[in-house]
Scaffold this active site. Structure first.
Site, PDB file in Angstrom:
ATOM      1  N   GLU A 761       0.867  -1.185   0.000  1.00  0.00           N
ATOM      2  CA  GLU A 761       0.000   0.000   0.000  1.00  0.00           C
ATOM      3  C   GLU A 761       0.896   1.224   0.000  1.00  0.00           C
ATOM      4  OE1 GLU A 761      -3.157   0.399  -0.267  1.00  0.00           O
ATOM      5  OE2 GLU A 761      -3.577  -1.751  -0.305  1.00  0.00           O
ATOM      6  N   CYS A 795      -2.618   8.241   4.570  1.00  0.00           N
ATOM      7  CA  CYS A 795      -2.565   8.086   3.114  1.00  0.00           C
ATOM      8  C   CYS A 795      -3.914   8.436   2.513  1.00  0.00           C
ATOM      9  CB  CYS A 795      -2.100   6.698   2.717  1.00  0.00           C
ATOM     10  SG  CYS A 795      -2.710   5.426   3.772  1.00  0.00           S
TER      11      CYS A 795
END
Ligand SMILES: Cc1cc2nc3c(=O)[nH]c(=O)nc-3n(C[C@H](O)[C@H](O)[C@H](O)COP(=O)(O)OP(=O)(O)OC[C@H]3O[C@@H](n4cnc5c(N)ncnc54)[C@H](O)[C@@H]3O)c2cc1C
Length: 1005
Positions: A761, A795
């Site tokens: 990720e 994020c």
């Protein structure tokens, strides 16, 4: 009088009441008028009701003909398909078809404005005062309230307060001219209404006086609200008026009660200051009793308006979403019964407490009348109140019987008025509404007047019969449910944070070893982990693994693997369930570590721990399901079983921004799938990483299955990634490091058994689009939170907000004003909206981007910051376009770019114009635009009309594609598959022409 005698009296009074108003209907239910027709149609057709009320909500933003026409079509279809109730006006005008759009716009506009006017006493002070005078001439007293609910800045709060001051000035002048409303009792004051009541009576919505009212910052909220309430109070006292503090959603209840108490202590001798209690809250019996005791103890006079409560749907939905105890009664008659119980409590204490009974329900009103009579409560100690624009026959009836009634009259402009209007429409059309049942459905009077205690008992019994047995989840566990969010309305939750932070502080500075093969290992190389808000405060000193220790950890993991692999999946899952229970027991303490080690605000820290618990519980259940081999294909004489096998040793490399959730999430997925883990936490959150050791150790995980090796990336990071013993790498972090890992892992080293699998990720450059019909009351605080919650270091955080030209200026003005109201400082103080960033390096990088942003665009806002600690100002930059670097590069900090676009198509193009595809958001009330966003806004997680952070395990599986990651979704049904290899075993079951009939799933690996 016993209960049954009283109940008989209440029923006869109710019947008498009904007979005096027989044949009359409130104007809302008058089908002769447009509004009555709409209400009637809404009650018959749920889909229309939702569309209609949503349309009413968006209506004030439809500021030009095109927007209006488009929305009418999107909400109600083409003119020819429209429900007759909407098109009638236009049809009457004979204008449907080519010119029909404009006519329809006009008809709907006129009718909705008229509908709003039904409930709003005036749009400006002059109009309001004129209408209030008219009401007084008809014998009604008033309580006036300034509409305004979502205040987003200090300026808006001041405006709200000043509107009151201006109104009070006008009323002060006028009241001298008003004849008092008549009274019949002895000894009344001839200058007052009914001989005892101030003529001017105002109600305030306390949260409109402070834009950041929030139970997490309880004291700050109380003080800020009180500062403005005090100014209004002084003016009210000056004109000898009455002030009531309204009650809003449950979240603010205790703040409001505290504001009232402090206000009363400041003006102990002024009797005309009141507060509202809501009977639908299960807390209210106790809250009210406490308030009465308090007033008696302080020997002060108080006043209580009792209502059932206006936010029932909101409270139930919100509680269910967060897995909180539902704070309201769930059977309507329970609220009615509570109301009667609490009304009695107030009437019994009438010498201390003046009572305003606010209800449109004839049973409720009759009960108050009879109880007051029975308890010999003097007239001046209680009164009745109803809402302006509702229940006209009821108010007439009360005026006739009691001789006194007060109407609650909101005034102000249409935009905040719509929230109020929608609440009233919902209230009147709810199945349970007394008014609907009495006047729109002609329910039997006996049923309407029944003792609510009896009704509630009957409904509870009926509900018990319908109760289904508790559902079972995989392996006999309870079905997965997200861990409850922290609930700052609870005093114990609020108190727990400072307490745990103080406890954790006592443990700072300890040394933390590595954990390899079930043993603690010390190294000479250590680094300190510090509090970013105060780098002199050392949270812990952490031993660093070198290549030797990593080699030992890999060997331990490899050695433990065969037994762990062959441990039954359900048994592996049990370790996760145990770990979840341990984390749950320590939830506040683990949160406190996050506040100090990485600067998370209280709620953010708690959410990280609950997400970690969710991962453990969710993956445990998913593995139990996946651990069961599946039979596939149905050809006779052949048995095919599909099942999974772990890959081997997993290197888990975790980030600092969700130090427990992501660390535990990736680790628990790897473990439960049967892999053994070598875990490398981030260097700046290694103390939190150590807590994973404690959790797994307490859960009894076998030695070598989980190994903890914090270390310098430059020394051991590449060594770990390159190791031929590693079969799988789970990584969350920056794109730069993610791509480096993918690149290095592609190389096969001597002795390597597997092609390395990467679960990765990476970053995002997430955008939120604000459409031209967006509800800015919602969009502004959500954008602010998405951009600056935890200093923008998620994020998922919003780093670009793309705003349509039509609302750009307004949006920016409100966003900046709200930002100005926030404070930046240590996260352990809940008054601070934003804290320090992760470390010195992060601070320098973000500051560099902020400088670049100021060159590329126009600085709209930059906050002040404390001088000590790793702080970066909250920074908002306008005039940004896709060519700018700050529109393309991930900053990972509190720098927000604002971009102006001409239409929604351009907004989508710009939103998609980066190399990332992680999260995105849209604020729009156009069904077509929302649909377009679903199709074309290509991100892993798209959020419509809400903030774009805070994905929940099992509900919003999280992860992006393109340069945001390799498309895995943490917390989703496919995630564990990345940690295993599927296998198929096929057996020919035919022997000598004989094939047994096979049962499904009878073979277990
Ligand atoms: C003068 C005045 C001031 C007001 N000020 C406030 C205020 O400050 N804060 C506020 O919140 N409201 C306020 N209200 C609004 C008030 O809460 C509603 O008008 C009131 O709840 C309607 O109740 P009723 O007795 O008129 O009608 P009823 O039809 O008898 O009761 C409807 C009420 O029952 C409750 N209810 C509905 N369904 C259920 C269920 N399934 N289970 C349990 N309970 C249920 C809800 O509270 C609903 O509003 C005020 C009302 C008036 C008249």
């Amino acid at each position: 009088m016993n209960d049954s005698e009283l109940n008989s009296k209440v029923i006869s009074r109710g019947k008498e009441f009904f007979s005096t108003i027989s044949g009359e209907k409130p104007s809302l239910f008058n089908k002769g008028a447009w509004m009555g027709k709409v209400m009637d149609w809404s009650m018959k057709n749920e889909t229309f009701k939702i569309q209609m009320f949503r349309f009413v909500d968006v209506f004030p933003s439809l500021t030009n003909g095109r927007l209006l026409t488009d929305h009418i079509r999107e909400y109600f279809g083409e003119e020819k398909d429209m429900p007759p109730v909407l098109s009638t006006g236009a049809k009457v005008a004979g204008m449907l078809g080519s010119f029909g759009g404009a006519v329809l716009n006009k008809v709907l506009t006129t009718n909705i404005q008229e509908m709003a006017r039904q409930f709003i006493v005036g749009e400006n002070t002059k109009e309001a005062v004129k209408n209030l005078e008219r009401l007084r001439k008809d014998g009604f007293a008033f309580v006036v309230d300034v509409l305004g609910e979502a205040t987003l800045s200090e300026a808006e709060a001041d405006l709200y307060m000043n509107t009151y001051l201006e109104l009070l000035d006008s009323l002060k002048k006028e009241q001298a001219e008003w004849k008092p409303l008549p009274f019949s009792h002895q000894g009344g004051n001839a200058g007052l209404d009914w001989g005892h009541a101030p003529k001017v009576n105002v109600a305030v919505k306390p949260t409109a006086l402070f834009c950041l009212a929030n139970p997490q910052d309880f004291e700050g909220s109380v003080v800020a609200i009180l500062d403005r309430v005090r100014i209004i109070t002084e003016k009210v006292i000056d004109l000898k008026g009455f002030l009531c503090i309204d009650m809003e959603s449950y979240r603010h209840k205790d703040i409001i009660i505290e504001v009232y108490r402090r206000l009363k202590l400041e003006y102990p001798d002024y009797p005309h200051l009141g507060i509202v209690f809501q009977s639908y809250l299960t807390d209210t019996d106790k809250d009210l009793a406490d308030m009465l005791d308090w007033a008696k103890q302080k020997m002060i006079q108080i006043s209580v308006r009792l209502v059932k409560g206006a936010y029932w749907d909101y409270e139930t939905v919100k509680a269910k979403q967060n897995d909180w105890k539902i704070p309201v009664w769930t059977i309507k008659a329970e609220s009615d019964a509570a109301y009667e119980r609490q009304a009695r409590m107030i009437l019994e204490n009438h010498t201390t407490c003046h009572f305003a009974a606010a209800s449109h329900n004839i049973r409720t009103i009759s009960a108050v009348m009879e109880m007051a009579h029975e308890l010999n409560v003097p007239d001046e100690r209680y009164e009745f109140q109803v809402l302006y624009g509702m229940a006209e026959p009821v108010r007439k009836g009360i005026l006739k019987v009691a001789g006194r009634i007060r109407l609650y009259c909101p005034y102000g402009n249409m935009v905040p008025g719509m929230g109020y209007l929608v609440r009233r429409l919902l209230e009147n059309t709810a199945n349970e509404s007394f008014l609907r049942q009495s006047f729109a459905e002609d329910a039997q009077i006996e049923k309407l007047l029944e003792d609510p205690v009896v009704t509630a008992e009957r409904e509870r019994a009926a509900r018990a019969l319908k109760l289904k047995p508790a559902e079972k989840g995989p392996g006999g566990l309870k079905p997965f449910n997200n861990e409850a969010m922290v609930d700052f309305t609870r005093a114990d939750h609020r108190a727990e944070f400072p307490r745990q932070i103080a406890e954790v502080r006592k443990q700072l500075g300890r040394n933390y070893p590595l954990f390899i093969g079930g043993k603690e290992v010390k190294t000479a190389d250590t680094i300190p982990s510090v509090n970013p808000a105060n780098p002199a405060e050392v949270v812990g000193v952490i031993c660093q693994a070198g290549t030797r220790e990593v080699g030992e950890a890999l060997a331990a993991a490899k050695a433990a693997f065969p037994v762990w692999r062959d441990t039954a999946p359900a048994e592996r899952a049990q370790y996760l369930v145990k770990a979840a229970a341990i984390a749950r027991r320590r939830v506040f303490e683990l949160s406190a570590w996050q506040v100090l080690e990485i600067g998370k605000q209280w709620d953010q820290a708690y959410a990280d721990v609950t997400e970690a618990i969710d991962f453990l519980e969710y993956y445990a259940r998913e593995m139990i399901k996946l651990g069961q081999p599946r039979r596939i294909g149905n050809a006779p004489g052949e048995l095919n079983h599909y099942f999974y096998e772990p890959k081997g040793v997993a290197a888990v490399i975790a980030p600092w921004n969700f130090p427990l959730a992501i660390g535990l999430g990736m680790t628990s997925a790897a473990l439960v799938a049967g892999n053994c883990v070598v875990f490398k936490p981030s260097g700046i959150t290694s103390v939190i990483g150590w807590h994973m050791v404690e959790i797994f150790r307490e859960a009894g995980l076998p030695a070598g299955v989980f190994n903890y090796t914090p270390g310098r990336g430059s020394v051991m990071g590449d060594f770990l990634v390159d190791s031929p013993d590693v079969s799988l790498i789970a990584f969350t972090g920056s794109m730069e490091i993610g791509l480096r890992i993918i690149n290095r892992a592609a190389k096969v080293h001597p002795g390597q058994a597997n092609v390395k699998k990467i679960v990765c990720e990476m970053g995002g450059k997430n955008a939120i689009i604000v459409d031209d019909d967006a509800d800015l009351d919602e969009a502004v605080p959500h954008v602010l939170y998405s951009a600056f919650g935890f200093q923008g270091q998620k994020c998922s955080a919003c780093s670009r907000v793309i705003v349509l030209d039509a609302v750009y200026d307004k949006f920016v003005e409100r966003l900046v004003s709200m930002a100005q109201a926030t404070k930046v400082g240590p996260s352990e103080d809940p008054a601070n909206y934003m804290g320090a960033v992760a470390d010195d390096k992060a601070m320098q990088t973000i500051l560099e981007y902020a400088r670049l942003g100021k060159k590329e665009g126009d600085l709209l806002y930059e906050s002040a910051v404390p001088t000590q600690g790793y702080y970066v100002p909250m920074t908002i930059i306008g005039g940004i376009t896709p060519e700018h670097r700050i529109a393309q590069e991930e900053i990972f900090g509190p720098v927000l770019s604002v971009m102006r676009v001409k239409d929604f198509d351009q907004a989508i193009r710009w939103a998609n114009s980066t190399q990332f595809a992680l999260t995105g958001g849209v604020f729009s009330r156009s069904p077509e635009h929302l649909q377009q966003a679903r199709r074309e806004f290509r991100v892993g997680n798209l959020y419509l009309n809400r903030n774009n952070t805070g994905a929940l395990v099992g509900r919003q599986p999280f992860g992006g594609s393109r340069m945001s990651g390799v498309g895995t979704k943490a917390g989703g049904p496919d995630y564990l598959l990345h940690f295993m290899d599927p296998r198929v075993v096929t057996e020919n079951t035919m022997r000598r022409g004989f094939a047994p009939v096979e049962e499904d799933d009878d073979w277990v690996a």
